[in-house]
Motif scaffolding. Structure first.
Motif, PDB file in Angstrom:
ATOM      1  N   MET A   1       0.688  -1.167  -0.154  1.00  0.00           N
ATOM      2  CA  MET A   1      -0.031  -0.193  -0.011  1.00  0.00           C
ATOM      3  C   MET A   1       0.779   1.252  -0.003  1.00  0.00           C
ATOM      4  O   MET A   1       0.611   2.209  -0.742  1.00  0.00           O
ATOM      5  N   PHE A   2       1.844   1.203   0.929  1.00  0.00           N
ATOM      6  CA  PHE A   2       2.745   2.428   0.980  1.00  0.00           C
ATOM      7  C   PHE A   2       4.059   2.226   0.181  1.00  0.00           C
ATOM      8  O   PHE A   2       5.154   2.813   0.216  1.00  0.00           O
ATOM      9  N   GLY A   3       4.170   1.195  -0.707  1.00  0.00           N
ATOM     10  CA  GLY A   3       5.479   1.129  -1.321  1.00  0.00           C
ATOM     11  C   GLY A   3       6.457   0.393  -0.320  1.00  0.00           C
ATOM     12  O   GLY A   3       7.756   0.432  -0.766  1.00  0.00           O
ATOM     13  N   THR A   4       6.409  -0.088   0.755  1.00  0.00           N
ATOM     14  CA  THR A   4       7.388  -0.378   1.665  1.00  0.00           C
ATOM     15  C   THR A   4       6.578  -1.450   2.627  1.00  0.00           C
ATOM     16  O   THR A   4       5.480  -1.220   3.118  1.00  0.00           O
ATOM     17  N   ASP A   5       7.486  -2.222   3.278  1.00  0.00           N
ATOM     18  CA  ASP A   5       7.194  -3.210   4.485  1.00  0.00           C
ATOM     19  C   ASP A   5       7.852  -2.449   5.564  1.00  0.00           C
ATOM     20  O   ASP A   5       8.012  -3.249   6.606  1.00  0.00           O
ATOM     21  N   ARG A   6       8.335  -1.449   5.818  1.00  0.00           N
ATOM     22  CA  ARG A   6       9.250  -0.842   7.001  1.00  0.00           C
ATOM     23  C   ARG A   6       8.488   0.454   7.342  1.00  0.00           C
ATOM     24  O   ARG A   6       8.668   1.536   6.778  1.00  0.00           O
ATOM     25  N   LEU A   7       7.551   0.371   8.431  1.00  0.00           N
ATOM     26  CA  LEU A   7       6.788   1.441   8.853  1.00  0.00           C
ATOM     27  C   LEU A   7       7.188   1.623  10.324  1.00  0.00           C
ATOM     28  O   LEU A   7       7.014   0.786  10.888  1.00  0.00           O
ATOM     29  N   PRO A   8       7.439   2.676  10.868  1.00  0.00           N
ATOM     30  CA  PRO A   8       7.808   2.820  11.929  1.00  0.00           C
ATOM     31  C   PRO A   8       7.227   2.543  13.152  1.00  0.00           C
ATOM     32  O   PRO A   8       7.665   2.018  14.276  1.00  0.00           O
ATOM     33  N   GLY A   9       5.798   2.542  12.892  1.00  0.00           N
ATOM     34  CA  GLY A   9       4.783   2.035  13.959  1.00  0.00           C
ATOM     35  C   GLY A   9       4.309   0.712  13.895  1.00  0.00           C
ATOM     36  O   GLY A   9       3.589   0.311  14.577  1.00  0.00           O
ATOM     37  N   LEU A  10       4.591  -0.164  12.794  1.00  0.00           N
ATOM     38  CA  LEU A  10       4.311  -1.471  12.687  1.00  0.00           C
ATOM     39  C   LEU A  10       5.542  -2.575  12.725  1.00  0.00           C
ATOM     40  O   LEU A  10       6.469  -2.207  11.788  1.00  0.00           O
ATOM     41  N   ALA A  11       5.216  -3.791  13.042  1.00  0.00           N
ATOM     42  CA  ALA A  11       6.309  -4.777  12.878  1.00  0.00           C
ATOM     43  C   ALA A  11       6.249  -5.031  11.447  1.00  0.00           C
ATOM     44  O   ALA A  11       4.993  -5.143  10.511  1.00  0.00           O
ATOM     45  N   THR A  12       7.401  -5.493  10.893  1.00  0.00           N
ATOM     46  CA  THR A  12       7.589  -6.068   9.608  1.00  0.00           C
ATOM     47  C   THR A  12       6.623  -7.062   9.153  1.00  0.00           C
ATOM     48  O   THR A  12       6.444  -8.136   9.975  1.00  0.00           O
ATOM     49  N   GLY A  13       5.626  -7.057   8.105  1.00  0.00           N
ATOM     50  CA  GLY A  13       4.837  -7.964   8.006  1.00  0.00           C
ATOM     51  C   GLY A  13       3.921  -8.180   8.837  1.00  0.00           C
ATOM     52  O   GLY A  13       2.876  -9.046   8.917  1.00  0.00           O
ATOM     53  N   LEU A  14       3.649  -7.124   9.655  1.00  0.00           N
ATOM     54  CA  LEU A  14       2.569  -7.361  10.803  1.00  0.00           C
ATOM     55  C   LEU A  14       2.738  -8.217  11.897  1.00  0.00           C
ATOM     56  O   LEU A  14       2.356  -7.940  13.196  1.00  0.00           O
ATOM     57  N   THR A  15       3.223  -9.479  11.603  1.00  0.00           N
ATOM     58  CA  THR A  15       3.082 -10.470  12.536  1.00  0.00           C
ATOM     59  C   THR A  15       4.563 -10.501  13.391  1.00  0.00           C
ATOM     60  O   THR A  15       5.559 -10.022  12.805  1.00  0.00           O
ATOM     61  N   VAL A  16       4.447 -11.060  14.659  1.00  0.00           N
ATOM     62  CA  VAL A  16       5.541 -10.882  15.435  1.00  0.00           C
ATOM     63  C   VAL A  16       5.982 -12.537  15.767  1.00  0.00           C
ATOM     64  O   VAL A  16       5.320 -13.055  16.203  1.00  0.00           O
ATOM     65  N   THR A  17       7.339 -12.768  15.378  1.00  0.00           N
ATOM     66  CA  THR A  17       7.806 -14.232  15.678  1.00  0.00           C
ATOM     67  C   THR A  17       8.335 -14.442  16.840  1.00  0.00           C
ATOM     68  O   THR A  17       8.380 -15.358  17.387  1.00  0.00           O
ATOM     69  N   ASP A  18       9.118 -13.341  17.309  1.00  0.00           N
ATOM     70  CA  ASP A  18       9.720 -13.656  18.685  1.00  0.00           C
ATOM     71  C   ASP A  18       8.883 -12.445  19.754  1.00  0.00           C
ATOM     72  O   ASP A  18       9.411 -11.253  19.352  1.00  0.00           O
ATOM     73  N   GLU A  19       8.294 -12.832  20.507  1.00  0.00           N
ATOM     74  CA  GLU A  19       7.559 -11.829  21.433  1.00  0.00           C
ATOM     75  C   GLU A  19       8.430 -11.260  22.634  1.00  0.00           C
ATOM     76  O   GLU A  19       7.960 -10.276  23.172  1.00  0.00           O
ATOM     77  N   ALA A  20       9.620 -11.679  22.584  1.00  0.00           N
ATOM     78  CA  ALA A  20      10.338 -10.755  23.544  1.00  0.00           C
ATOM     79  C   ALA A  20      10.489  -9.488  23.590  1.00  0.00           C
ATOM     80  O   ALA A  20      10.662  -9.087  22.543  1.00  0.00           O
ATOM     81  N   GLY A  21      10.286  -8.561  24.437  1.00  0.00           N
ATOM     82  CA  GLY A  21      10.270  -7.349  24.730  1.00  0.00           C
ATOM     83  C   GLY A  21       8.790  -6.596  24.055  1.00  0.00           C
ATOM     84  O   GLY A  21       8.483  -5.376  24.389  1.00  0.00           O
ATOM     85  N   TRP A  22       7.803  -7.484  23.814  1.00  0.00           N
ATOM     86  CA  TRP A  22       6.434  -7.074  23.228  1.00  0.00           C
ATOM     87  C   TRP A  22       5.534  -7.230  24.475  1.00  0.00           C
ATOM     88  O   TRP A  22       5.731  -8.117  25.306  1.00  0.00           O
ATOM     89  N   VAL A  23       4.760  -6.466  24.625  1.00  0.00           N
ATOM     90  CA  VAL A  23       3.461  -6.263  25.505  1.00  0.00           C
ATOM     91  C   VAL A  23       2.341  -6.471  24.997  1.00  0.00           C
ATOM     92  O   VAL A  23       1.899  -5.867  24.043  1.00  0.00           O
ATOM     93  N   PRO A  24       1.686  -7.636  25.509  1.00  0.00           N
ATOM     94  CA  PRO A  24       0.222  -7.780  24.971  1.00  0.00           C
ATOM     95  C   PRO A  24      -0.788  -6.378  25.149  1.00  0.00           C
ATOM     96  O   PRO A  24      -0.568  -5.892  26.438  1.00  0.00           O
ATOM     97  N   ALA A  25      -1.437  -6.204  24.388  1.00  0.00           N
ATOM     98  CA  ALA A  25      -2.323  -4.969  24.642  1.00  0.00           C
ATOM     99  C   ALA A  25      -3.229  -5.223  25.703  1.00  0.00           C
ATOM    100  O   ALA A  25      -3.870  -3.979  26.400  1.00  0.00           O
ATOM    101  N   THR A  26      -3.502  -6.297  26.251  1.00  0.00           N
ATOM    102  CA  THR A  26      -4.376  -6.716  27.352  1.00  0.00           C
ATOM    103  C   THR A  26      -3.708  -5.614  28.587  1.00  0.00           C
ATOM    104  O   THR A  26      -4.410  -5.287  29.489  1.00  0.00           O
ATOM    105  N   ASP A  27      -2.434  -5.654  28.811  1.00  0.00           N
ATOM    106  CA  ASP A  27      -1.580  -4.994  29.735  1.00  0.00           C
ATOM    107  C   ASP A  27      -2.027  -3.575  29.827  1.00  0.00           C
ATOM    108  O   ASP A  27      -1.704  -3.098  30.902  1.00  0.00           O
ATOM    109  N   LEU A  28      -2.097  -3.001  28.661  1.00  0.00           N
ATOM    110  CA  LEU A  28      -2.469  -1.599  28.515  1.00  0.00           C
ATOM    111  C   LEU A  28      -3.865  -1.423  28.753  1.00  0.00           C
ATOM    112  O   LEU A  28      -4.251  -0.498  29.508  1.00  0.00           O
ATOM    113  N   VAL A  29      -4.857  -2.067  28.193  1.00  0.00           N
ATOM    114  CA  VAL A  29      -6.305  -1.993  28.396  1.00  0.00           C
ATOM    115  C   VAL A  29      -6.620  -2.291  29.813  1.00  0.00           C
ATOM    116  O   VAL A  29      -7.561  -1.463  30.118  1.00  0.00           O
TER     117      VAL A  29
END
Length: 240
Positions: A1-29
């Motif tokens: 859509m934007f001609g790239t798969d590198r957007l500052p606010g989204l993980a590459t390809g959208l999916t996360v393969t290694d969840e280390a350092g990531w927080v589930p949104a449930t912890d914020l909600v």
């Protein structure tokens, strides 16, 4: 859509393969780690508590909604962003927020979509366009943003209208920035999404200097209150 798969606010390809350092949104909600995010915002920009909350929400809602907005607008495919399936990264060396999705994240599609016949088990087939939009709202707004807004209100006094104005603005900007790659008219697409999320009264689409559509907000994200003030394009406090 934007001609790239590198957007500052989204993980590459959208999916996360290694969840280390990531927080589930449930912890914020649920409010567990929300103070950390709000503190990070205040420290980064020297913001007051309410301005920091408004700016954290603005960034959060833009990047969270982007795959939903463009998925629906371009292909009628809606990622179902229930908090348990969304992962968030916030650290000093990164943009304020980055989002990724678990591989198990569902996606809603229409019966005519090829995924409806041969898709993976995460695919959810809905009856028609109306149900697709109801599903979009249920996962993005009702299950995710509304409880997050309530959690923010438990930490900071700030109006819901102020915060929801950033949702409306973010959705509109996302569509306009991808307009050349989207089928259909931008104004109609934006109108449908904003009506679905009950925020259509919080922005106007107005002609820009060259006749292009621009977003005029009716609420403010409070960036003008920062030690280094910023007046966003389309801000409701802008004067001639």
């Amino acid at each position: 859509m934007f001609g790239t798969d590198r957007l500052p606010g989204l993980a590459t390809g959208l999916t996360v393969t290694d969840e280390a350092g990531w927080v589930p949104a449930t912890d914020l909600v649920d409010g567990t780690r929300l103070p950390e995010l709000l503190d990070a915002t205040r420290q980064r920009w020297g913001a007051t508590a309410h301005a920091g909350a408004a700016l954290a929400w603005k960034s959060y809602t833009y990047w969270l909604a982007l795959p939903v907005v463009l998925g629906w607008a371009s292909a009628r495919r809606v990622p179902l962003l229930y908090p348990a399936d969304v992962l968030v990264h916030f650290e000093e060396q990164r943009p304020l927020l980055s989002f990724g999705l678990r591989r198990s994240t569902g996606v809603a599609v229409l019966p005519s979509d090829p995924l409806a016949l041969a898709g993976p088990p995460e695919v959810r087939v809905v009856a028609d366009e109306a149900e697709l939009l109801r599903t979009l709202r249920a996962s993005l707004l009702d299950a995710h943003l509304t409880p997050l807004l309530d959690a923010i209100h438990a930490e900071v006094r700030i109006g819901a209208r102020t915060l929801l104005g950033s949702v409306a603005s973010g959705v509109a900007h996302a569509v306009l920035r991808a307009a050349d790659a989207l089928p259909g008219g931008s104004a109609e697409t934006i109108g449908t999404l904003l009506e679905t999320l009950d925020v259509a009264d919080l922005i106007d689409l107005v002609p820009g200097p060259s006749g292009e559509l621009t977003v005029q907000r009716k609420t403010c994200c409070l960036a003008f209150t920062l030690p280094q003030p910023k007046i966003c394009a389309g801000c409701c406090i802008r004067t001639p």
